[in-house]
Scaffold this active site. Structure first.
Site: not given
Length: 230
Positions: A11, A9
């Protein structure tokens, strides 16, 4: 642990963007004389654009005029993340360098829009570490659906069960586990509740801690291999 690829991932995991985004939302609410409902806001973490709209509209109720809020919010958020290098989270560079040294393919699976994700990664000096990037605008269902992690694995040409997934959000963990991946969670703004912990993945304080665990696992695997009879 048998893995052939690593999928991250972005953010809140690679980049410390979640606090920037939340502050921009808080400021937008103030500008529009709306309450900042933090418990509702935290529910959007890990969601793509469609999911964010659904969570906020459900949480704020039918009277919310979403588009003006989104416009005010993004007018505050985008000038920051499109022009400034967001700080990289602890342990990111060392982990990426180690994975590269092990010849492990690396990808990003982010709910952010693709062009914005590329901009963030380039500004932070991370873009060149990744072999592929899959974004929320490329899938029909966002996290916690497994679709984006399965897309990332397919682009690496590695089966999902042989991929490590790294996430901060609970939605992202559900997504990666549903894809059949081996999951490490490094929580950011939202801590895993009992239901998330019960999924059986590994929860760590930082990616630096994850790197230590992976190194130990690699060493143990090598020692076990060396002990096998000829």
């Amino acid at each position: 642990m048998n893995y052939q690829a690593a999928i991250f991932d972005m953010d809140g995991l690679l980049l410390d963007t979640e606090r920037v985004c939340m502050q921009a939302f808080d400021d937008a609410c103030e500008a529009l004389s709306l309450p900042f409902l933090k418990n509702i806001y935290l529910g959007i973490i890990g969601c793509n654009a469609q999911g964010i709209k659904q969570v906020l509209c459900d949480g704020y109720g039918a009277d919310l005029d979403y588009e003006p809020l989104r416009k005010e919010w993004m007018s505050r958020y985008h000038p920051i993340v499109e022009q400034q290098a967001i700080p990289v989270k602890e342990g990111v560079i060392d982990l990426l360098n180690w994975l590269q040294a092990q010849a492990i393919p690396i990808a990003v699976a982010t709910s952010s829009h693709k062009e914005l994700a590329i901009t963030k990664l380039k500004l932070a000096g991370l873009f060149d570490y990744f072999d592929h990037l899959s974004s929320g605008c490329e899938v029909s269902e966002g996290k916690p659906s497994p679709e984006i992690f399965l897309l990332a694995a397919s682009r690496l040409n590695i089966s999902a069960q042989h991929c490590l997934a790294f996430e901060d959000s609970n939605n992202g963990v559900r997504s990666a586990i549903a894809a059949g991946m081996q999951v490490y969670q490094v929580p950011d703004l939202v801590k895993p509740d009992a239901d998330i912990i019960a999924l059986g993945h590994t929860v760590s304080d930082s990616l630096a801690d994850v790197l230590t665990q992976l190194k130990v696992g690699r060493l143990n695997n090598k020692q076990n291999t060396d002990k096998r009879p000829l």
